[in-house]
Scaffold this motif. Structure first.
Motif, PDB file in Angstrom:
ATOM      1  N   VAL A  91      46.700  76.822  37.269  1.00 41.26           N
ATOM      2  CA  VAL A  91      46.145  77.765  36.290  1.00 41.26           C
ATOM      3  C   VAL A  91      45.264  78.800  36.978  1.00 41.26           C
ATOM      4  O   VAL A  91      45.354  80.003  36.688  1.00 41.26           O
ATOM      5  CB  VAL A  91      45.354  77.013  35.193  1.00 41.26           C
ATOM      6  CG1 VAL A  91      44.596  78.002  34.301  1.00 41.26           C
ATOM      7  CG2 VAL A  91      46.302  76.166  34.354  1.00 41.26           C
ATOM      8  N   ILE A  95      45.861  82.844  36.928  1.00 39.16           N
ATOM      9  CA  ILE A  95      44.848  83.787  36.451  1.00 39.16           C
ATOM     10  C   ILE A  95      44.470  84.772  37.556  1.00 39.16           C
ATOM     11  O   ILE A  95      44.214  85.956  37.299  1.00 39.16           O
ATOM     12  CB  ILE A  95      43.594  83.030  35.969  1.00 39.16           C
ATOM     13  CG1 ILE A  95      43.934  82.116  34.784  1.00 39.16           C
ATOM     14  CG2 ILE A  95      42.484  83.999  35.584  1.00 39.16           C
ATOM     15  CD1 ILE A  95      44.473  82.827  33.568  1.00 39.16           C
ATOM     16  N   SER A 115      48.918  75.284  27.047  1.00 35.31           N
ATOM     17  CA  SER A 115      47.849  75.836  27.886  1.00 35.31           C
ATOM     18  C   SER A 115      48.386  76.936  28.797  1.00 35.31           C
ATOM     19  O   SER A 115      47.730  77.964  28.996  1.00 35.31           O
ATOM     20  CB  SER A 115      47.206  74.729  28.735  1.00 35.31           C
ATOM     21  OG  SER A 115      46.541  73.793  27.932  1.00 35.31           O
ATOM     22  N   CYS A 118      48.954  80.151  26.998  1.00 35.52           N
ATOM     23  CA  CYS A 118      47.680  80.850  26.811  1.00 35.52           C
ATOM     24  C   CYS A 118      47.201  81.518  28.096  1.00 35.52           C
ATOM     25  O   CYS A 118      46.417  82.471  28.051  1.00 35.52           O
ATOM     26  CB  CYS A 118      46.613  79.876  26.308  1.00 35.52           C
ATOM     27  SG  CYS A 118      46.874  79.264  24.627  1.00 35.52           S
ATOM     28  N   ALA A 119      47.653  81.033  29.250  1.00 34.62           N
ATOM     29  CA  ALA A 119      47.231  81.599  30.532  1.00 34.62           C
ATOM     30  C   ALA A 119      48.064  82.806  30.943  1.00 34.62           C
ATOM     31  O   ALA A 119      47.677  83.535  31.857  1.00 34.62           O
ATOM     32  CB  ALA A 119      47.303  80.534  31.624  1.00 34.62           C
ATOM     33  N   ASP A 121      49.899  86.547  30.761  1.00 33.82           N
ATOM     34  CA  ASP A 121      49.516  87.868  30.264  1.00 33.82           C
ATOM     35  C   ASP A 121      50.371  88.272  29.075  1.00 33.82           C
ATOM     36  O   ASP A 121      49.886  88.897  28.128  1.00 33.82           O
ATOM     37  CB  ASP A 121      49.672  88.921  31.376  1.00 33.82           C
ATOM     38  CG  ASP A 121      48.732  88.672  32.540  1.00 33.82           C
ATOM     39  OD1 ASP A 121      47.521  88.528  32.289  1.00 33.82           O
ATOM     40  OD2 ASP A 121      49.198  88.615  33.686  1.00 33.82           O
ATOM     41  N   GLY A 145      42.979  74.453  30.744  1.00 33.11           N
ATOM     42  CA  GLY A 145      42.185  75.602  30.335  1.00 33.11           C
ATOM     43  C   GLY A 145      42.261  75.943  28.862  1.00 33.11           C
ATOM     44  O   GLY A 145      41.708  76.965  28.438  1.00 33.11           O
ATOM     45  N   TRP A 148      39.196  76.845  26.961  1.00 30.20           N
ATOM     46  CA  TRP A 148      38.602  78.122  27.374  1.00 30.20           C
ATOM     47  C   TRP A 148      39.430  79.297  26.872  1.00 30.20           C
ATOM     48  O   TRP A 148      38.894  80.252  26.324  1.00 30.20           O
ATOM     49  CB  TRP A 148      38.505  78.173  28.905  1.00 30.20           C
ATOM     50  CG  TRP A 148      37.810  79.380  29.452  1.00 30.20           C
ATOM     51  CD1 TRP A 148      36.473  79.516  29.724  1.00 30.20           C
ATOM     52  CD2 TRP A 148      38.402  80.643  29.805  1.00 30.20           C
ATOM     53  NE1 TRP A 148      36.202  80.772  30.227  1.00 30.20           N
ATOM     54  CE2 TRP A 148      37.372  81.478  30.286  1.00 30.20           C
ATOM     55  CE3 TRP A 148      39.709  81.134  29.761  1.00 30.20           C
ATOM     56  CZ2 TRP A 148      37.607  82.794  30.710  1.00 30.20           C
ATOM     57  CZ3 TRP A 148      39.953  82.440  30.191  1.00 30.20           C
ATOM     58  CH2 TRP A 148      38.900  83.241  30.664  1.00 30.20           C
ATOM     59  N   SER A 149      40.741  79.221  27.051  1.00 28.42           N
ATOM     60  CA  SER A 149      41.599  80.367  26.729  1.00 28.42           C
ATOM     61  C   SER A 149      41.860  80.525  25.234  1.00 28.42           C
ATOM     62  O   SER A 149      41.842  81.642  24.713  1.00 28.42           O
ATOM     63  CB  SER A 149      42.936  80.261  27.477  1.00 28.42           C
ATOM     64  OG  SER A 149      43.602  79.050  27.152  1.00 28.42           O
ATOM     65  N   ARG A 152      39.304  82.392  23.172  1.00 30.68           N
ATOM     66  CA  ARG A 152      39.268  83.807  23.542  1.00 30.68           C
ATOM     67  C   ARG A 152      40.450  84.570  22.965  1.00 30.68           C
ATOM     68  O   ARG A 152      40.397  85.790  22.827  1.00 30.68           O
ATOM     69  CB  ARG A 152      39.212  83.945  25.070  1.00 30.68           C
ATOM     70  CG  ARG A 152      37.836  83.622  25.617  1.00 30.68           C
ATOM     71  CD  ARG A 152      37.851  83.363  27.102  1.00 30.68           C
ATOM     72  NE  ARG A 152      36.478  83.273  27.628  1.00 30.68           N
ATOM     73  CZ  ARG A 152      35.693  82.235  27.504  1.00 30.68           C
ATOM     74  NH1 ARG A 152      36.134  81.147  26.860  1.00 30.68           N
ATOM     75  NH2 ARG A 152      34.470  82.228  27.996  1.00 30.68           N
ATOM     76  N   ILE A 153      41.516  83.855  22.625  1.00 30.40           N
ATOM     77  CA  ILE A 153      42.688  84.493  22.032  1.00 30.40           C
ATOM     78  C   ILE A 153      42.577  84.552  20.513  1.00 30.40           C
ATOM     79  O   ILE A 153      42.795  85.600  19.900  1.00 30.40           O
ATOM     80  CB  ILE A 153      43.979  83.745  22.433  1.00 30.40           C
ATOM     81  CG1 ILE A 153      44.209  83.832  23.940  1.00 30.40           C
ATOM     82  CG2 ILE A 153      45.189  84.330  21.689  1.00 30.40           C
ATOM     83  CD1 ILE A 153      45.321  82.931  24.439  1.00 30.40           C
ATOM     84  N   ALA A 216      39.819  90.496  32.784  1.00 31.49           N
ATOM     85  CA  ALA A 216      39.297  89.169  33.114  1.00 31.49           C
ATOM     86  C   ALA A 216      37.781  89.113  33.031  1.00 31.49           C
ATOM     87  O   ALA A 216      37.200  88.096  32.630  1.00 31.49           O
ATOM     88  CB  ALA A 216      39.761  88.761  34.514  1.00 31.49           C
TER      89      ALA A 216
END
Length: 263
Positions: A91, A95, A115, A118-119, A121, A145, A148-149, A152-153, A216
């Protein structure tokens, strides 16, 4: 006798690093030999590579971790610690990749498979695409992740609901939430994802890298910090080969040629 041809873990075709993360073996669960090979390929990214394509080689993008392997481990905690470490190296490499990462999300993307969606683009699915955290079903917390991701989405409140209720998200809902970028026909997912990835190969690579860097850092930057970063980035771009070719082509009313620019 199994005559299935082995799936290449990582190969560069026409400037696209194609990474397979799961195969039809073990029900399209994540293949960690492929994951570790993908990490190595990302860390040694060749300058000729203009994009990364993530895909599964079976009916699903990735059905998550192999639960049977979890169950068979002598020390399940130690086993999962090692697997999560390998996944998280992958991951981080995704990123940190300076080029766009495109995911071809056919069928299910569950657990760590979600996951990785979500990582990415850009994530392209189809009408039959489904996503699910899947962790509560086996009494686990997320890895890869996702904690975390996903907030944020989709926002923290929606992420809480998705994770805690182990929600199954259909393609339309995943697009609405921004987890999937868009959908195409199920039979076109791989073709369209590869087309999108290939389109980046001849594009302004330095621009893509700069955009990824700005995006980022934006979640933790203040507006003033982000404005300063954008100012510095666009000024640097103006004096770069990429920026000069883009502006000169615009003035000359021709298509820019970025293919000879490597930096």
């Amino acid at each position: 006798m199994n005559t299935t041809e082995p799936v290449p873990a990582a190969e560069v075709i026409d400037g696209v690093l194609q990474l397979t993360i799961a195969t039809s073996a073990a029900g399209t669960s994540m293949d960690f030999d492929l994951i570790t090979a993908g990490t190595a390929a990302l860390r040694a990214l060749d300058p000729s590579v203009g994009a990364v394509l993530l895909t599964g080689a079976g009916a699903n993008f990735c059905a998550g971790g192999n639960v049977r392997d979890f169950a068979g481990a002598d020390d399940r905690g130690a086993y999962l610690y090692a697997k999560a470490t390998d996944l998280h190296d992958f991951v981080r490499a995704l990123i940190d990749a300076p080029v766009p990462v495109v995911a071809a999300v056919q069928g299910w993307a569950a657990g760590a498979g979600m996951s990785l969606v979500c990582a990415a683009d850009i994530a392209i699915g189809g009408p039959s695409t489904k996503l699910r955290p899947a962790y509560p079903g086996i009494g686990f917390s997320p890895d890869g992740g996702m904690s975390w991701s996903l907030p944020r989405i989709v926002g923290l409140s929606r992420a809480r609901e998705i994770l805690l209720t182990d929600a199954i998200l259909g393609a339309d809902e995943a697009v609405r939430l921004g987890i999937l970028s868009r959908t195409v026909a199920d039979t076109d997912i791989r073709t369209e994802s590869l087309r999108v990835a290939t389109s980046f190969v001849t594009g302004p690579r330095a621009t893509h890298t700069a955009m990824k860097t700005l995006l980022a850092q934006s979640p933790t930057a203040t507006l003033t910090q982000q404005l300063d970063a954008e100012r510095d980035s666009i000024a640097a771009a103006a004096n770069s080969e990429t920026g000069q070719e883009g502006v000169n082509a615009f003035i000359a009313k021709r298509k820019p040629n970025y293919t000879t620019i490597t930096a």
